[in-house]
Design an enzyme around this catalytic site. Sequence first.
Site, PDB file in Angstrom:
ATOM      1  N   VAL A   1      -4.392  -7.551  -0.744  1.00  0.00           N
ATOM      2  CA  VAL A   1      -3.709  -8.846  -0.845  1.00  0.00           C
ATOM      3  C   VAL A   1      -4.313  -9.851   0.132  1.00  0.00           C
ATOM      4  CG1 VAL A   1      -1.505 -10.043  -0.541  1.00  0.00           C
ATOM      5  CG2 VAL A   1      -1.562  -7.827  -1.688  1.00  0.00           C
TER       6      VAL A   1
ATOM      7  N   CYS B   1       0.833  -1.184   0.000  1.00  0.00           N
ATOM      8  CA  CYS B   1       0.000   0.000   0.000  1.00  0.00           C
ATOM      9  C   CYS B   1       0.870   1.237   0.000  1.00  0.00           C
ATOM     10  CB  CYS B   1      -0.898   0.003   1.236  1.00  0.00           C
ATOM     11  SG  CYS B   1      -1.885  -1.511   1.421  1.00  0.00           S
TER      12      CYS B   1
ATOM     13  N   ASN C   1       1.871  -0.284   5.439  1.00  0.00           N
ATOM     14  CA  ASN C   1       2.288  -0.760   4.123  1.00  0.00           C
ATOM     15  C   ASN C   1       3.205  -1.947   4.338  1.00  0.00           C
ATOM     16  OD1 ASN C   1       3.354  -1.084   1.503  1.00  0.00           O
ATOM     17  ND2 ASN C   1       4.914   0.482   1.849  1.00  0.00           N
ATOM     18  N   GLY C   2       2.788  -3.138   3.906  1.00  0.00           N
ATOM     19  CA  GLY C   2       3.666  -4.287   4.056  1.00  0.00           C
ATOM     20  C   GLY C   2       2.930  -5.591   4.241  1.00  0.00           C
TER      21      GLY C   2
ATOM     22  N   ARG D   1      -4.768   1.535  -0.837  1.00  0.00           N
ATOM     23  CA  ARG D   1      -4.694   0.112  -0.582  1.00  0.00           C
ATOM     24  C   ARG D   1      -4.534  -0.732  -1.840  1.00  0.00           C
ATOM     25  NH1 ARG D   1      -9.091  -4.184   1.865  1.00  0.00           N
ATOM     26  NH2 ARG D   1      -7.562  -5.741   2.545  1.00  0.00           N
ATOM     27  N   LEU D   2      -3.585  -1.668  -1.772  1.00  0.00           N
ATOM     28  CA  LEU D   2      -3.488  -2.776  -2.712  1.00  0.00           C
ATOM     29  C   LEU D   2      -3.937  -4.009  -1.946  1.00  0.00           C
ATOM     30  CD1 LEU D   2      -2.563  -4.012  -5.436  1.00  0.00           C
ATOM     31  CD2 LEU D   2      -0.308  -4.324  -4.394  1.00  0.00           C
TER      32      LEU D   2
ATOM     33  N   SER E   1      10.708 -12.553  -5.615  1.00  0.00           N
ATOM     34  CA  SER E   1      11.952 -12.179  -6.294  1.00  0.00           C
ATOM     35  C   SER E   1      13.171 -12.633  -5.494  1.00  0.00           C
ATOM     36  CB  SER E   1      11.997 -10.657  -6.481  1.00  0.00           C
ATOM     37  OG  SER E   1      13.282 -10.225  -6.878  1.00  0.00           O
ATOM     38  N   GLY E   2      14.250 -12.930  -6.212  1.00  0.00           N
ATOM     39  CA  GLY E   2      15.497 -13.368  -5.570  1.00  0.00           C
ATOM     40  C   GLY E   2      16.409 -12.236  -5.169  1.00  0.00           C
TER      41      GLY E   2
END
Length: 614
Positions: free
Chosen positions: A53, A2, A77-78, A50-51, A377-378
């Site tokens: 999830v 977010c 956010n997180g 907001r995203l 992601s690495g």
Amino acid sequence: MCGITGWIDWRKDLTGYPSILENMTETLHLRGPDASGTWISQHCALGHRRLSVMDPENGAQPMVRKQGDYTYTIVYNGELYNAPELKKELELRGHQFRTTCDTEVLLVAFMEWGRACVDRLNGIFAFAAWNDQEQSLYLVRDRLGVKPLFYSHQNGVLLFGSEPKSILAHPDFKAEVGAEGLAEIFAVGPARTPGHGVYRNMSELKPGQCAVFDRNGLSIRTYWKLESKPHPDDIAATASQVQQLLSDTSQRQLASDVPICTLLSGGLDSSALTSLAAAHYKESGQGPLHTFSVDYKDNDKHFKANIFQPNSDAPWIKRMTEHLGTEHHYIEFDTPELVESLKTAVFARDTPGMADVDGSLYLFCREIKKHATVAISGEAADEIFGGYPWFHNEEALSANTFPWSLKLNNRVDLLAPDLVDWIKPVEYVSNRYQQALSEVPRLAGETQQENRMREMSYLNITRFMPTLLDRKDRMSMAVGLEVRVPFCDHRLVEYVWNIPWEIKTSGDREKGILRKALKGVLPDDVLTRKKSPYPKTHNPNYLAAVRKWVLEILDDPSSPLLPFIDVKKIRALASSDNNDFDLPWFGQLMTGPQLFAYLAQVDTWLRTYKISIR
């Protein structure tokens, strides 16, 4: 993921200024395209984009809860990867939950344990929690700085936001840059000194820091940092512990109520996480895992191997997708859209960045977002395990400067003499380098080589890795994509930090201990593949395009870039067929074409943000 922002002012009744908060919040709409919310009291105003999830229906923010006479409000956010365990513990303490989202877990944890709640969190986060009874704001950033948090503290007023743009949107904040900010751009950039916001009167809460703002002012403390301790385990036990930690954090980070995928280059790091994710998907009956890779048109024709990029990714991606049976998506870009993305990348960062390395990631994430909302992601494995070439290069090891920026003198030679006199770039970088070395937690009894490798690890984790984490956050969140980075789990970082260098490089290989830990997880040929970084374009059309752009800037007398550069030398460089920056002037990927692209980004930034120099 977010976007969060806020404004605390003891002198004003903020309920009379809702439009200011709405404007600050709206700047972050790309980070949170699914919903918007604001909360205003007399002296505290909080905004959130907001995203969705976790628990999309019930996780709206700002989130408010009451406990007796106390009111608590949070913007966050997180992701909390240990939210299930925390929730169970809080339920045993009598708390009831109305949602299944981790935002409520975090808020209730703050209500139960106060500011000490941060020590219990495992995740990536930046949040602000308001205690109405105390009239205090608690700001926190995660241990490795995966999630950003900028702030400005002036004249008893605090502004904060996930990105500088939300602070810049406040009418009392001016887009000004001084000598230090210019030194960050022209000498340190695209890296950034920890805590430095580039803009005057703007800072960033450092990784592992928290802050309290009340009527007594702003107080900041470090709640987490690397600690050096003797490593008790032999090679076999070390490899086993690394595998256990990586498996645990990978599984935790696959939790999501929306589609998830992995970024796959065919290299050690991304292949490992993809293998672990694919196994989890198979065990849980979730169907095939979706994987994504990026490349550039005609790269197969123009690719030339070098020490930084020994081979191309394509054959290795095919090897892994066939081995795991993933549903793979090959994403490819051409030069025109790559050049155009340079401007978009500036708006995403609010500063110049890693040129086409940023822009291509933005384009890549934009395509991924069409299929998924969360990606694995690495990122960060090379900093933590010592995978970069400069960990193994004598010139870099003996250089008395940051190993990813060995061509500082060449860069300075292209700057205007007046700018050099003002910002003193060589002295500035030297001071920042010595500052970093002074922070290194030493371990008594280490040899000179062991001490140097500890320094190198510290420099990479605290100075280079944040540059890539910034890039990953801004480019992905600019399209509303959440990217998770399992190698940044603080438990893994703490453990690997103290692994002796001879064990880290066991088998006489870079990241040797990680390769041993992944034995049986990856095919042997992938396990032993030599490191190759995130791909960049080798198409000569790209160099031609950015050269042309720079020459157009030089021909424009109104360009705000001109006072800062040696126009004659830049023109000669851009007009020549010779590329004096044949080796990276920053990182592994930023050579001659990226120098021109970076200057074009600086010009775009100065123009668009109407930067005042003071």
